[in-house]
Design an enzyme around this catalytic site. Structure first.
Site, PDB file in Angstrom:
ATOM      1  CG  HIS A  65      -2.028   1.023   1.128  1.00 23.77           C
ATOM      2  ND1 HIS A  65      -3.154   0.999   1.906  1.00 23.77           N
ATOM      3  CD2 HIS A  65      -2.135   2.142   0.387  1.00 23.77           C
ATOM      4  CE1 HIS A  65      -3.913   2.044   1.618  1.00 23.77           C
ATOM      5  NE2 HIS A  65      -3.305   2.761   0.711  1.00 23.77           N
ATOM      6  CD  GLU A 118      -0.041   5.102  -0.726  1.00 30.65           C
ATOM      7  OE1 GLU A 118       0.650   5.173   0.303  1.00 30.65           O
ATOM      8  OE2 GLU A 118      -1.296   5.131  -0.691  1.00 30.65           O
ATOM      9  CG  HIS A 122       1.660   8.502   2.645  1.00 29.71           C
ATOM     10  ND1 HIS A 122       1.195   8.871   3.886  1.00 29.71           N
ATOM     11  CD2 HIS A 122       0.612   7.944   1.992  1.00 29.71           C
ATOM     12  CE1 HIS A 122      -0.090   8.524   3.987  1.00 29.71           C
ATOM     13  NE2 HIS A 122      -0.475   7.966   2.859  1.00 29.71           N
TER      14      HIS A 122
END
Ligand SMILES: *[C@@H]1O[C@H](CO)[C@@H](O)[C@H](O)[C@H]1NC(C)=O
Ligand SMILES: *[C@@H]1O[C@H](CO)[C@@H](O)[C@H](O)[C@H]1NC(C)=O
Ligand SMILES: *[C@@H]1O[C@H](CO)[C@@H](O)[C@H](O)[C@H]1NC(C)=O
Length: 283
Positions: A65, A118, A122
């Site tokens: 993920h 992502e 992040h």
């Protein structure tokens, strides 16, 4: 009345300390999250009736993920540098591998949308570490960890395999710990119609030297475990995409009664979660 008062004080204290925390340090810990694609697919299908999933190249294997820099007890930070947009050309040399280990199974969304999300949410925060300061480094690190800490293998070597049966969260945690010797976090998806819990994600954690550490502190403990799964239930680790449960017709009284019972159970679970959360807050 006094309870509300105390709660208000607790909340505002937390809010204040949170703010000062954010201004004095960027983040505490890296969470490496891997997903169980059959449950991700169920979640995607439940969102809209017309959703379909793409089958991952590596069937019945865990997928990546993301790597999430995190301040203890929060889902922050995110989007640390909004001018640093995802650029697919930066990862073209490893794209085949990413398709295998880090696939997007949500059919209908763009092929690169998971990577884009992502990286921008992040990756731009992880980039404060020299070891992760670019797309190539960020995605390569994910691949390296997925290979080194294969959840499929770790679970299987403790006899936990995708099946029609259920496992306790404790069994899942023990299986990971017997390989890593560190506390992981185990996340479930609850089927709103049936109340069943499905294994969705397992998280392992790293410090800023990229060394494996306990995930303690990333979320409240429930009966001593880092999990959002209902403490009173066992968890499915489904070998196939579970059936999507459509809402029952409202005229059907028998089904409604059954749902009322489930509702009560889930209220108890919710209460228990709130209590453990408060205990955790005041520690
Ligand atoms: C699914 O349905 C939604 C709303 O009805 C629609 O906006 C969307 O385009 C549909 N998606 C597909 C893949 O057909
Ligand atoms: C993916 O979605 C498209 C329509 O958006 C559809 O034609 C195709 O069959 C779907 N693929 C799968 C594997 O369901
Ligand atoms: C944000 O990203 C851009 C583009 O990579 C970079 O030039 C800039 O230095 C970054 N800003 C910070 C504060 O790191």
């Amino acid at each position: 009345m006094w309870r509300l008062f105390i709660l208000t004080i607790v909340c505002s204290t937390i809010a204040t300390s949170e703010n000062s925390r954010i201004s004095t340090r960027d983040w505490d810990i890296l969470i490496f999250t891997q997903s169980w694609p059959n449950t991700v697919c169920l979640q995607w299908k439940e969102k809209y009736e017309n959703h379909t999933c793409l089958v991952p190249i590596r069937k019945n294997e865990w997928t990546i993920h993301g790597i999430w820099p995190t301040i203890y007890g929060t889902h922050k930070p995110g989007y640390c540098n909004t001018t640093w947009k995802f650029d697919e050309s930066k990862i073209s040399p490893i794209e085949d591998e990413l398709n295998k280990y880090w696939p997007n199974i949500q059919n209908g969304s763009s092929e690169t949308s998971l990577w884009e999300h992502e990286w921008e949410k992040h990756g731009t925060c992880a980039a404060s570490l020299p070891q992760l300061d670019g797309e190539m480094k960020y995605f390569k690190q994910g691949l390296a960890w997925a290979k080194k800490y294969s959840l499929t293998d770790m679970l299987s070597s403790s006899g936990i395999n995708p099946s029609d049966g259920k496992y306790t969260v404790q069994d899942l945690v023990d299986a990971i710990k017997s390989s890593t010797n560190k506390n992981p976090a185990v996340e479930c998806m609850t089927d709103k119609e049936t109340g069943e819990e499905y294994l969705l994600e397992i998280r392992i954690c790293f410090d800023k030297k990229l060394e494996l550490i306990d995930c303690d502190g990333i979320e409240p403990l429930q009966q001593g475990l880092l999990t959002n799964c209902a403490p009173s239930k066992e968890v499915f680790y489904p070998s196939n995409v579970p059936p999507v449960h459509k809402k029952p017709p409202l005229s059907d009284n028998i089904i409604r009664e059954g749902n009322a019972k489930k509702q009560k159970i889930s209220y108890l679970d919710t209460l228990l979660r709130i209590i453990t959360f408060l205990q955790w807050l005041t520690l």
